[in-house]
Write a protein that holds these residues in place. Structure first.
Motif, PDB file in Angstrom:
ATOM      1  N   ILE A  79      16.658  -6.611   6.419  1.00 58.59           N
ATOM      2  CA  ILE A  79      15.714  -6.519   5.299  1.00 58.59           C
ATOM      3  C   ILE A  79      14.299  -6.859   5.731  1.00 58.59           C
ATOM      4  O   ILE A  79      13.358  -6.105   5.486  1.00 58.59           O
ATOM      5  N   LEU A  80      14.118  -8.006   6.391  1.00 56.07           N
ATOM      6  CA  LEU A  80      12.775  -8.336   6.868  1.00 56.07           C
ATOM      7  C   LEU A  80      12.357  -7.395   7.992  1.00 56.07           C
ATOM      8  O   LEU A  80      11.178  -7.087   8.142  1.00 56.07           O
ATOM      9  N   GLY A  81      13.325  -6.913   8.772  1.00 52.05           N
ATOM     10  CA  GLY A  81      13.011  -5.947   9.825  1.00 52.05           C
ATOM     11  C   GLY A  81      12.449  -4.658   9.247  1.00 52.05           C
ATOM     12  O   GLY A  81      11.408  -4.163   9.676  1.00 52.05           O
ATOM     13  N   ILE A  82      13.142  -4.099   8.238  1.00 50.97           N
ATOM     14  CA  ILE A  82      12.678  -2.868   7.593  1.00 50.97           C
ATOM     15  C   ILE A  82      11.337  -3.096   6.897  1.00 50.97           C
ATOM     16  O   ILE A  82      10.416  -2.272   6.984  1.00 50.97           O
ATOM     17  N   THR A  83      11.222  -4.235   6.195  1.00 53.75           N
ATOM     18  CA  THR A  83       9.978  -4.539   5.488  1.00 53.75           C
ATOM     19  C   THR A  83       8.799  -4.608   6.452  1.00 53.75           C
ATOM     20  O   THR A  83       7.716  -4.089   6.178  1.00 53.75           O
ATOM     21  N   ALA A  84       9.017  -5.260   7.615  1.00 56.07           N
ATOM     22  CA  ALA A  84       7.947  -5.400   8.604  1.00 56.07           C
ATOM     23  C   ALA A  84       7.574  -4.061   9.227  1.00 56.07           C
ATOM     24  O   ALA A  84       6.408  -3.831   9.567  1.00 56.07           O
ATOM     25  N   THR A  87       5.349  -2.447   6.467  1.00 57.11           N
ATOM     26  CA  THR A  87       4.049  -3.099   6.287  1.00 57.11           C
ATOM     27  C   THR A  87       4.089  -4.507   6.865  1.00 57.11           C
ATOM     28  O   THR A  87       5.130  -5.155   6.845  1.00 57.11           O
ATOM     29  N   THR A  88       2.959  -4.957   7.408  1.00 55.16           N
ATOM     30  CA  THR A  88       2.882  -6.318   7.945  1.00 55.16           C
ATOM     31  C   THR A  88       3.071  -7.335   6.818  1.00 55.16           C
ATOM     32  O   THR A  88       2.470  -7.213   5.758  1.00 55.16           O
ATOM     33  N   VAL A  89       3.918  -8.329   7.059  1.00 58.73           N
ATOM     34  CA  VAL A  89       4.227  -9.337   6.044  1.00 58.73           C
ATOM     35  C   VAL A  89       3.564 -10.653   6.434  1.00 58.73           C
ATOM     36  O   VAL A  89       3.934 -11.281   7.435  1.00 58.73           O
ATOM     37  N   ALA A  90       2.562 -11.065   5.665  1.00 60.34           N
ATOM     38  CA  ALA A  90       1.903 -12.350   5.915  1.00 60.34           C
ATOM     39  C   ALA A  90       2.846 -13.488   5.559  1.00 60.34           C
ATOM     40  O   ALA A  90       3.660 -13.368   4.649  1.00 60.34           O
ATOM     41  N   VAL A  91       2.730 -14.606   6.298  1.00 63.11           N
ATOM     42  CA  VAL A  91       3.634 -15.743   6.107  1.00 63.11           C
ATOM     43  C   VAL A  91       2.825 -17.018   5.911  1.00 63.11           C
ATOM     44  O   VAL A  91       1.898 -17.297   6.676  1.00 63.11           O
ATOM     45  N   GLN A  92       3.181 -17.780   4.895  1.00 55.57           N
ATOM     46  CA  GLN A  92       2.505 -19.040   4.625  1.00 55.57           C
ATOM     47  C   GLN A  92       2.867 -20.091   5.668  1.00 55.57           C
ATOM     48  O   GLN A  92       3.951 -20.074   6.247  1.00 55.57           O
ATOM     49  N   VAL A 215      10.798  -5.058  -0.070  1.00 54.66           N
ATOM     50  CA  VAL A 215       9.979  -3.904   0.295  1.00 54.66           C
ATOM     51  C   VAL A 215       8.986  -3.592  -0.822  1.00 54.66           C
ATOM     52  O   VAL A 215       7.797  -3.347  -0.574  1.00 54.66           O
ATOM     53  N   SER A 216       9.471  -3.617  -2.069  1.00 58.65           N
ATOM     54  CA  SER A 216       8.594  -3.351  -3.208  1.00 58.65           C
ATOM     55  C   SER A 216       7.484  -4.385  -3.288  1.00 58.65           C
ATOM     56  O   SER A 216       6.313  -4.049  -3.503  1.00 58.65           O
ATOM     57  N   ALA A 217       7.828  -5.671  -3.103  1.00 57.41           N
ATOM     58  CA  ALA A 217       6.829  -6.741  -3.162  1.00 57.41           C
ATOM     59  C   ALA A 217       5.790  -6.586  -2.062  1.00 57.41           C
ATOM     60  O   ALA A 217       4.585  -6.724  -2.298  1.00 57.41           O
ATOM     61  N   ALA A 218       6.249  -6.302  -0.841  1.00 59.13           N
ATOM     62  CA  ALA A 218       5.330  -6.170   0.288  1.00 59.13           C
ATOM     63  C   ALA A 218       4.376  -4.992   0.081  1.00 59.13           C
ATOM     64  O   ALA A 218       3.176  -5.084   0.359  1.00 59.13           O
ATOM     65  N   ARG A 219       4.890  -3.878  -0.424  1.00 61.06           N
ATOM     66  CA  ARG A 219       4.042  -2.699  -0.632  1.00 61.06           C
ATOM     67  C   ARG A 219       3.049  -2.910  -1.773  1.00 61.06           C
ATOM     68  O   ARG A 219       2.001  -2.265  -1.798  1.00 61.06           O
ATOM     69  N   GLY A 221       1.509  -5.688  -2.161  1.00 66.73           N
ATOM     70  CA  GLY A 221       0.609  -6.743  -1.735  1.00 66.73           C
ATOM     71  C   GLY A 221       1.075  -8.140  -2.117  1.00 66.73           C
ATOM     72  O   GLY A 221       0.306  -9.096  -2.058  1.00 66.73           O
ATOM     73  N   LYS A 222       2.352  -8.276  -2.511  1.00 63.63           N
ATOM     74  CA  LYS A 222       2.909  -9.578  -2.879  1.00 63.63           C
ATOM     75  C   LYS A 222       3.762 -10.093  -1.716  1.00 63.63           C
ATOM     76  O   LYS A 222       4.952 -10.336  -1.843  1.00 63.63           O
ATOM     77  N   ALA A 223       3.126 -10.282  -0.550  1.00 64.10           N
ATOM     78  CA  ALA A 223       3.859 -10.642   0.664  1.00 64.10           C
ATOM     79  C   ALA A 223       4.577 -11.973   0.530  1.00 64.10           C
ATOM     80  O   ALA A 223       5.668 -12.162   1.087  1.00 64.10           O
ATOM     81  N   ASP A 224       3.978 -12.924  -0.202  1.00 58.89           N
ATOM     82  CA  ASP A 224       4.617 -14.223  -0.371  1.00 58.89           C
ATOM     83  C   ASP A 224       5.959 -14.103  -1.082  1.00 58.89           C
ATOM     84  O   ASP A 224       6.899 -14.839  -0.795  1.00 58.89           O
ATOM     85  N   ILE A 225       6.032 -13.163  -2.039  1.00 59.53           N
ATOM     86  CA  ILE A 225       7.299 -12.945  -2.724  1.00 59.53           C
ATOM     87  C   ILE A 225       8.312 -12.335  -1.766  1.00 59.53           C
ATOM     88  O   ILE A 225       9.490 -12.687  -1.773  1.00 59.53           O
ATOM     89  N   ALA A 226       7.852 -11.425  -0.899  1.00 57.96           N
ATOM     90  CA  ALA A 226       8.750 -10.738   0.035  1.00 57.96           C
ATOM     91  C   ALA A 226       9.427 -11.720   0.986  1.00 57.96           C
ATOM     92  O   ALA A 226      10.655 -11.741   1.119  1.00 57.96           O
ATOM     93  N   ILE A 227       8.647 -12.548   1.667  1.00 61.25           N
ATOM     94  CA  ILE A 227       9.218 -13.486   2.642  1.00 61.25           C
ATOM     95  C   ILE A 227       9.949 -14.621   1.928  1.00 61.25           C
ATOM     96  O   ILE A 227      11.016 -15.070   2.348  1.00 61.25           O
ATOM     97  N   GLY A 228       9.382 -15.082   0.797  1.00 60.63           N
ATOM     98  CA  GLY A 228      10.022 -16.151   0.048  1.00 60.63           C
ATOM     99  C   GLY A 228      11.357 -15.718  -0.521  1.00 60.63           C
ATOM    100  O   GLY A 228      12.304 -16.506  -0.605  1.00 60.63           O
TER     101      GLY A 228
END
Length: 301
Positions: A79-84, A87-92, A215-219, A221-228
């Motif tokens: 999941i994180l592999g496909i998401t990355a 799109t690049t996923v920012a991480v807190q 994937v939806s969150a990352a696209r 612009g809600k990267a924090d939701i994606a990784i969280g």
């Protein structure tokens, strides 16, 4: 066979639309109350998208650990592999130094508890629940400490946000169920073994909510939701789902689960290594994670 393929397509469509509604609703509620997106991802979104694992595992404690470990490996590598890759996923910073290490610590805890007696007992379920309550306490502290400014401009009515969140979650979970049933039926027709189905098809199916939501969150612009979502789901899977199942009946920890749990720990370590320098999950890292899962799949076969 044709009917199962059609149901599979229908399940995917439900997942896509449900994930869109769920992310929009959850992020909108977060903005209205000034709750950091990371906290929303680690709690509401993570727990909501983990409901398929909860339903499968609590109803079938024997198969629960295998499904949970398989889902946690899939969550990170696939999941994180496909998401990355998309799109690049920012991480807190807190995700790097607190949430991911905590996820790895409780994975080790699961391995230790499971190997001591080859089952998770009632008392060990209590230990997992205590760790879960500590995690919730940490998230509550984060929500109070990092409360964001409330956004008032063009805010949707609260009832619409709540409706989108609830309907989106229901559609995602229902779509996951439809997809899993269809995929299992197709796999059996093709002669794939029950063990491989459990660790791949069922694990992937119950992880589909995390995939489409992330994937939806990352696209959006809600990267924090994606990784969280992923980190929170993995923590929720081990502490709440396995812990709750153990409170009902001792959960068997079969010998093969030990190797899978070590692989889940390795997946968490790989994720940490990929993000600790740039504080982001990039496309090359996503490709590495997908290759790592391919190697794991070949091992299973």
């Amino acid at each position: 066979m044709i009917l199962q393929v059609l149901l599979l397509v229908l399940g995917f469509l439900m997942l896509v639309k449900g994930a869109d509604w769920f992310v929009d609703g959850a992020s909108g509620i977060a903005e209205r109350f000034g709750i950091p997106q990371l906290v929303v991802g680690l709690t509401i979104v993570a727990m909501g998208t983990s409901m398929p694992e909860a339903a499968v595992s609590i109803n079938s404690a024997l198969k629960g650990i295998g499904n949970i470990v398989g889902s946690n490996i899939l969550n990170i590598l696939i999941i994180l592999g496909i998401t990355a890759v998309i799109t690049t996923v920012a991480v807190q910073k807190s995700t790097i130094w607190i949430e991911i290490p905590y996820m790895m610590i409780i994975t080790v805890l699961l391995l230790v508890l499971g190997k001591s007696g080859n089952q998770i007992t009632l008392s060990e379920g209590v230990i997992l629940w205590v760790a879960f309550l500590l995690y919730l306490g940490y998230l509550f502290y984060c929500a109070k400490k990092n409360k964001e400014e409330v956004v008032e401009e063009e805010a949707k009515p609260m009832w619409k946000l709540l409706l989108a969140t609830v309907l989106g979650l229901l559609l995602v979970v229902w779509g996951s169920d439809v997809t899993v049933d269809a995929a299992k039926a197709i796999a059996r027709v093709l002669g794939i073994s029950e063990r491989v189905i459990g660790l791949t098809v069922v694990a992937l199916g119950t992880s589909l909510p995390e995939l489409f939501t992330s994937v939806s969150a990352a696209r959006k612009g809600k990267a924090d939701i994606a990784i969280g979502n992923i980190v929170g789901s993995n923590i929720f899977n081990i502490l709440f789902v396995v812990g709750t199942a153990a409170l009902i009946v001792p959960v068997e920890f079969l010998p093969g689960f030990g190797i899978d749990t070590v692989i889940a720990l390795g997946a968490g370590l790989l994720l940490w290594v990929c993000i600790w320098r740039k504080r982001a999950l990039t496309r090359p890292a996503g490709i590495v994670m997908l290759i790592a899962y391919l190697a794991y799949f070949m091992y299973l076969m």
